[in-house]
Design an enzyme around this catalytic site. Sequence first.
Site, PDB file in Angstrom:
ATOM      1  N   GLU A 100      25.662 -21.326  26.728  1.00  0.00           N
ATOM      2  CA  GLU A 100      26.466 -22.555  26.766  1.00  0.00           C
ATOM      3  C   GLU A 100      27.873 -22.369  26.204  1.00  0.00           C
ATOM      4  OE1 GLU A 100      24.234 -25.739  24.943  1.00  0.00           O
ATOM      5  OE2 GLU A 100      23.209 -26.159  26.818  1.00  0.00           O
ATOM      6  N   GLU A 160      17.566 -25.321  31.190  1.00  0.00           N
ATOM      7  CA  GLU A 160      16.907 -26.047  30.105  1.00  0.00           C
ATOM      8  C   GLU A 160      16.703 -27.488  30.572  1.00  0.00           C
ATOM      9  OE1 GLU A 160      19.084 -25.723  26.425  1.00  0.00           O
ATOM     10  OE2 GLU A 160      19.390 -23.571  26.670  1.00  0.00           O
TER      11      GLU A 160
HETATM   12  C1  GAL Z   1      21.119 -26.654  24.336  1.00  0.00           C
HETATM   13  C2  GAL Z   1      21.065 -25.221  23.825  1.00  0.00           C
HETATM   14  C3  GAL Z   1      19.710 -24.864  23.276  1.00  0.00           C
HETATM   15  C4  GAL Z   1      19.181 -25.958  22.397  1.00  0.00           C
HETATM   16  C5  GAL Z   1      19.147 -27.236  23.180  1.00  0.00           C
HETATM   17  C6  GAL Z   1      18.579 -28.396  22.410  1.00  0.00           C
HETATM   18  O1  GAL Z   1      22.405 -27.172  24.261  1.00  0.00           O
HETATM   19  O2  GAL Z   1      21.397 -24.305  24.828  1.00  0.00           O
HETATM   20  O3  GAL Z   1      19.806 -23.668  22.550  1.00  0.00           O
HETATM   21  O4  GAL Z   1      19.993 -26.077  21.269  1.00  0.00           O
HETATM   22  O5  GAL Z   1      20.443 -27.564  23.572  1.00  0.00           O
HETATM   23  O6  GAL Z   1      18.570 -29.549  23.182  1.00  0.00           O
END
Ligand code: GAL
Length: 633
Positions: free
Chosen positions: A144, A315
């Site tokens: 990110e 994610e």
């Molecule tokens: C994203 C990140 C992850 C984790 C997640 C939590 O922004 O890539 O590592 O922190 O959020 O929601």
Amino acid sequence: MKRTLGTCYYPEHWPEEIWVEDARRMAELGLTWVRIGEFAWSRIEPKPGQFDWGWLDRAIEVLGAAGLKVVLGTPTATPPRWVVDRHPEMLAVDAEGRPRGFGSRRHYCFSHRGYLEESRRIVEAVARRYGRNPHVAAWQTDNEYGCHDTTISYSAAAHAAFQDWCAQRYQSTDALNRAWGNVFWSMEYDSFDQIGLPNLTVTEPNPAHVLAFRRFSSDQVSLYNRAQVEIIRRFSDAPISHNYMGRITDFDHYALGADMEIATWDSYPLGFLEDRVGATPERQRACQRQGDPDFQAFHHDLYRAVGRGRWWVMEQQPGPVNWAPVNPAPLPGMVRLWSWEAFAHGAEAVCYFRWRQAPFAQEQLHAGLLRPDSVEAPGHAEALAVASELAEAPEVCPGAAPVALVFDYDACWAWEVQPQGQGLSYFDLVFDTYRGLRRLGLSVDILPPDAEAFDGYKAIFVPGLMHMPDALKEALAATPAQVVLGPRSGARTAEMEIPVPLPPAMPGLDVTVAWMETIRRDSPRSIDGTGLATRWIEALDGPAHPVLKGADGATLAVRQDHLWYLGAWLDEAGMDAFLAGVCAEAGVPVQTLPEGVRIRDTRTERFWFNYSTVPVTIEGRTLPPAGVLRETL
Ligand code: GAL
């Protein structure tokens, strides 16, 4: 291409004894992918030059032996303490001049040469070790970029690199002074060494200076990422990706996307709702457990463009997160809906973040598919439902949408540099147009401003694209599609000057924006017809045919043949009526969807999604709350 599922796993967080069981349960759930490694630098290289590969070798082996494919992340988003001790100047510096400290993540400046070398070193070590590992089937660079406001840094390293960047772009300070208009307020330079960063000035810095710094900051991210990509490619043939984010626009994602095979993004529909979507408080309340019905879709379409067709959700929120102003649980069914929505927009994979909730450190209250005690959390059953449904419908067949919307990062920065009123944003303008098209039941393709092909679309929308190169104007003028520009399209030169002839200076469209005003949000102006003109209103001159007027008689939009110019920011009702008019001319059928319902077509299927909390009947079918309907076309 097959639709697949995956998860994000941190073997370094758990005793080795449970890895085998975790891997077995992942495979049993129907997962294909497992992303690992992206924050594990302190365990891979605990001391400078001392590598501990054993645990990672075994983790990859255990996962691979269970039939899972590994996405291996380079660990550069979390340089360990010893790296910072070696390079204290590597920390990014905020606009107030304060270094951003160690103790969380992303504590580095993209311009710091020493950190770039450390990154190259660790990426090479990881790629050399696992580049030919049969279980490593894809890569992720870093994690990110831009998260936690980390694209822009006002460090000494950034300062020196920016001076170089200016010297390369402008070649002479005379050219730079002319381009930026530095005669204004005696801001002229006679050496590149004199150029500062545009922070800590007494009042606003020169917009051309800020825009140059924004472009430079974006280029630094590209260069940094490219350095990693080039190293990985020397050791591996597996595709390389990066996980982008929702409404993060500080660097040009198309530029990074061009260097990699796959674009991925991290989708947190409830996390985004309160402070990224920009919805009214009423809508936020109505969508609090479902998320905004257009925000995820917008990013799916954007990252499909960034990945040139190949994209994933890396994610996916599986339950409450820990970082938003309020953190509710998804309405039952939404995890399944979000997953199917991604597939409907052409995703190859959806991976849930994370496998198991961590009982320690920053994200203790972030749900996973499993609870910290390894019992299944509510998201697990929904992932299982998606996995079993996928078995029946495994293939993605993305098709072109009838309408396209252009999105440009450079325009985002230009609006941020010169919003001409508090809270006015290019993202919101484009997103309002996108929402309007989706309310009319349309599937939308998002295109970069230098799209190779505008062919095949019936209507193309180009709102707010501040700088329109001549080649783009000519390409749009030459398409047979209905093309809608404005407000603010073509309003500045590449160097942030008002062009003369005045905007939009579009060949084939005889209209001039004579002047413009921004207006209070509580004082919109009535349209002669449906809806209101809000926020931004331009005075349009010229012979092109008026198609929208204010109640006061002012011309708000014009048209000449297939070219349209809209000189106002419209509210929902105004936008719906205007877009429906353009679509009628374009021969694109539209419909008015019930509140919260959205449609997305692939080449072979039509999907309906119900983002509302009540059952909805459409075309004789009833969709329950959080319902998904899929029909073969
Ligand atoms: C994203 C990140 C992850 C984790 C997640 C939590 O922004 O890539 O590592 O922190 O959020 O929601």
